[in-house]
Write a protein that holds these residues in place. Sequence first.
Motif, PDB file in Angstrom:
ATOM      1  N   ALA A 148      -4.972  63.576 -12.609  1.00 49.50           N
ATOM      2  CA  ALA A 148      -5.262  64.490 -13.716  1.00 49.50           C
ATOM      3  C   ALA A 148      -5.637  65.870 -13.189  1.00 49.50           C
ATOM      4  O   ALA A 148      -5.874  66.061 -11.995  1.00 49.50           O
ATOM      5  CB  ALA A 148      -6.393  63.925 -14.585  1.00 49.50           C
ATOM      6  N   VAL A 149      -5.685  66.826 -14.098  1.00 52.29           N
ATOM      7  CA  VAL A 149      -6.182  68.164 -13.803  1.00 52.29           C
ATOM      8  C   VAL A 149      -7.024  68.629 -14.978  1.00 52.29           C
ATOM      9  O   VAL A 149      -6.788  68.230 -16.119  1.00 52.29           O
ATOM     10  CB  VAL A 149      -5.033  69.169 -13.561  1.00 52.29           C
ATOM     11  CG1 VAL A 149      -4.520  69.099 -12.137  1.00 52.29           C
ATOM     12  CG2 VAL A 149      -3.891  68.980 -14.548  1.00 52.29           C
ATOM     13  N   CYS A 176      -4.019  65.715 -18.692  1.00 45.76           N
ATOM     14  CA  CYS A 176      -4.963  66.832 -18.839  1.00 45.76           C
ATOM     15  C   CYS A 176      -5.593  66.751 -20.224  1.00 45.76           C
ATOM     16  O   CYS A 176      -4.934  66.387 -21.201  1.00 45.76           O
ATOM     17  CB  CYS A 176      -4.249  68.174 -18.671  1.00 45.76           C
ATOM     18  SG  CYS A 176      -5.367  69.601 -18.640  1.00 45.76           S
ATOM     19  N   SER A 177      -6.855  67.125 -20.303  1.00 50.83           N
ATOM     20  CA  SER A 177      -7.560  67.146 -21.583  1.00 50.83           C
ATOM     21  C   SER A 177      -6.966  68.197 -22.513  1.00 50.83           C
ATOM     22  O   SER A 177      -6.180  69.053 -22.096  1.00 50.83           O
ATOM     23  CB  SER A 177      -9.049  67.445 -21.345  1.00 50.83           C
ATOM     24  OG  SER A 177      -9.180  68.655 -20.608  1.00 50.83           O
ATOM     25  N   LEU A 178      -7.335  68.165 -23.793  1.00 46.74           N
ATOM     26  CA  LEU A 178      -6.866  69.136 -24.773  1.00 46.74           C
ATOM     27  C   LEU A 178      -7.649  70.442 -24.613  1.00 46.74           C
ATOM     28  O   LEU A 178      -8.818  70.434 -24.244  1.00 46.74           O
ATOM     29  CB  LEU A 178      -7.037  68.598 -26.191  1.00 46.74           C
ATOM     30  CG  LEU A 178      -6.449  67.202 -26.470  1.00 46.74           C
ATOM     31  CD1 LEU A 178      -6.655  66.839 -27.941  1.00 46.74           C
ATOM     32  CD2 LEU A 178      -4.979  67.143 -26.110  1.00 46.74           C
ATOM     33  N   ASN A 179      -7.009  71.567 -24.921  1.00 47.80           N
ATOM     34  CA  ASN A 179      -7.652  72.866 -24.747  1.00 47.80           C
ATOM     35  C   ASN A 179      -8.537  73.195 -25.947  1.00 47.80           C
ATOM     36  O   ASN A 179      -8.113  73.107 -27.101  1.00 47.80           O
ATOM     37  CB  ASN A 179      -6.586  73.952 -24.562  1.00 47.80           C
ATOM     38  CG  ASN A 179      -7.182  75.251 -24.083  1.00 47.80           C
ATOM     39  OD1 ASN A 179      -7.828  75.968 -24.836  1.00 47.80           O
ATOM     40  ND2 ASN A 179      -6.967  75.554 -22.812  1.00 47.80           N
ATOM     41  N   GLU A 180      -9.777  73.612 -25.656  1.00 47.29           N
ATOM     42  CA  GLU A 180     -10.766  73.878 -26.708  1.00 47.29           C
ATOM     43  C   GLU A 180     -10.723  75.295 -27.267  1.00 47.29           C
ATOM     44  O   GLU A 180     -11.425  75.601 -28.225  1.00 47.29           O
ATOM     45  CB  GLU A 180     -12.179  73.683 -26.161  1.00 47.29           C
ATOM     46  CG  GLU A 180     -12.448  72.425 -25.400  1.00 47.29           C
ATOM     47  CD  GLU A 180     -13.662  72.605 -24.510  1.00 47.29           C
ATOM     48  OE1 GLU A 180     -14.799  72.576 -25.034  1.00 47.29           O
ATOM     49  OE2 GLU A 180     -13.483  72.832 -23.300  1.00 47.29           O
ATOM     50  N   GLY A 181      -9.949  76.201 -26.638  1.00 46.69           N
ATOM     51  CA  GLY A 181     -10.011  77.605 -27.033  1.00 46.69           C
ATOM     52  C   GLY A 181     -10.814  78.406 -26.017  1.00 46.69           C
ATOM     53  O   GLY A 181     -11.073  77.939 -24.906  1.00 46.69           O
TER      54      GLY A 181
END
Length: 471
Positions: A148-149, A176-181
């Motif tokens: 992961a990154v 990769c996790s979701l982008n929070e902004g």
Amino acid sequence: MTQPAPSQAPAAVAAVGADMFAAAVEAQAVPVERVDWKPPMDGTVDDLATVAADPLRRDANQLAVKRMLDVQAMLVGVAPASELLGLEKGQFLHAGPPIEWARTSGPLRGALMGAAAFEGLVEDPEDAVALFEAGTEVTLEPCHHRGAVGPMAGVVSPSMWMFVLEDPATGRRTYCSLNEGLGKVLRYGAYSTEVLTRLRWMRDSLGPLLAEAVTAAGPIDATAILGQMLQMGDEAHNRNRAGTLMLMRDLAPHLARSSRPAEEVAEAFAFVGGNDHFFLNVAMPACKLALDAARDIEGSTMVVAMARNGTDFGIQVSGTGDQWFTGPAQLADGLFLGDYGPDDANPDIGDSAITETAGIGGFAMAAAPAIVRFVGGTVPDALATSRRMREITIGENDRWPIPVLDFAGAATGIDVSSVCRTGILPQINTGMAGKQAGVGQVGAGLVTPPAEIFPAALAALAERTRARSEA
């Protein structure tokens, strides 16, 4: 009587080093070509000679680049980290090379504190400090060690939803996790109530909604989107506007047909539409998927990972396996938000330098001249940077052409020996996190790795070369 032959002035002179000689020659009306050359990095001459003579190196590097370029990264799913990575309660991933709590930087601490509260290990994020200091109920591990990154602090906990990228030819996957902004978000070390509320919404609404849409859409070609982004003014690290819009183009019909309530769908559209960096979290695992294909090739001097945890900057090289070569993370030079300044910024942090490792981001600044308004510098600087990066790379990626460079492919495959020989360090576009836990983003700028990690990697490569020759 024989006449002496007339003197022949040189057609041109190449000048290296001090400018005094070049100026003197020019004063005699002789064209001068100034060559930007300097000696190799200190202490690398013997190792450079050993690695250069390695009979495996050339073919190994060509194989590494080929394997990387053969990968087609497809977005195939969205699911919780507990399901994808086997993370259990109390297990946390982070950006960069391995680190223990005592050495963590402010933004990484803040992100871990917020993640502990998000997972219900503590009620108040501040109470997580004692939890991590004790270390009996929690573990820390680099994202890279699980395929992961993670951007910035890169903290991943079991309940977070993640993008899944797959190479159909091999079945290999990265995550990769979701982008929070932007602004006050967990990845920049913020852990306020609004940060935790957003994370819960992403877990309960956005994640399941995206999972349904991606499944319905079928595999989405992230590698192709990256190529199109470079034609549209993105460099896929600090500018992802075109990539985000193209992803939404592919997902929008399926989001609209979702079984979720219309209000949830509208909220998701508004969130992604207001977050130009949403595609970054697809670009990063796409780059890792390609680079992981180039790992573990004996004799290869190609860098397959660059990552930072806010304290250390580390690289991994194809020919040296999973070994990390680390040095102190550097402060970025750039532009600050509001009243923030250099004293407020933490040293460089995040796995997002995987984009530069793959040849985009700071390596492709020429494709995104508008990026200089966000990270500093000038348009000529952006063009010069992309040209300079070609001096330290093995090849180019024809699938990622840069229009302003006459559609030359993005510089691909950072070569440890070329970095040590030229002294040119990889250029990275980066965000800046506040050095105090809880602050969030304070700016964005440009940064390079600590120079000493490349001679360290070169020495390890040379040692392996000598061992093979003596065997």
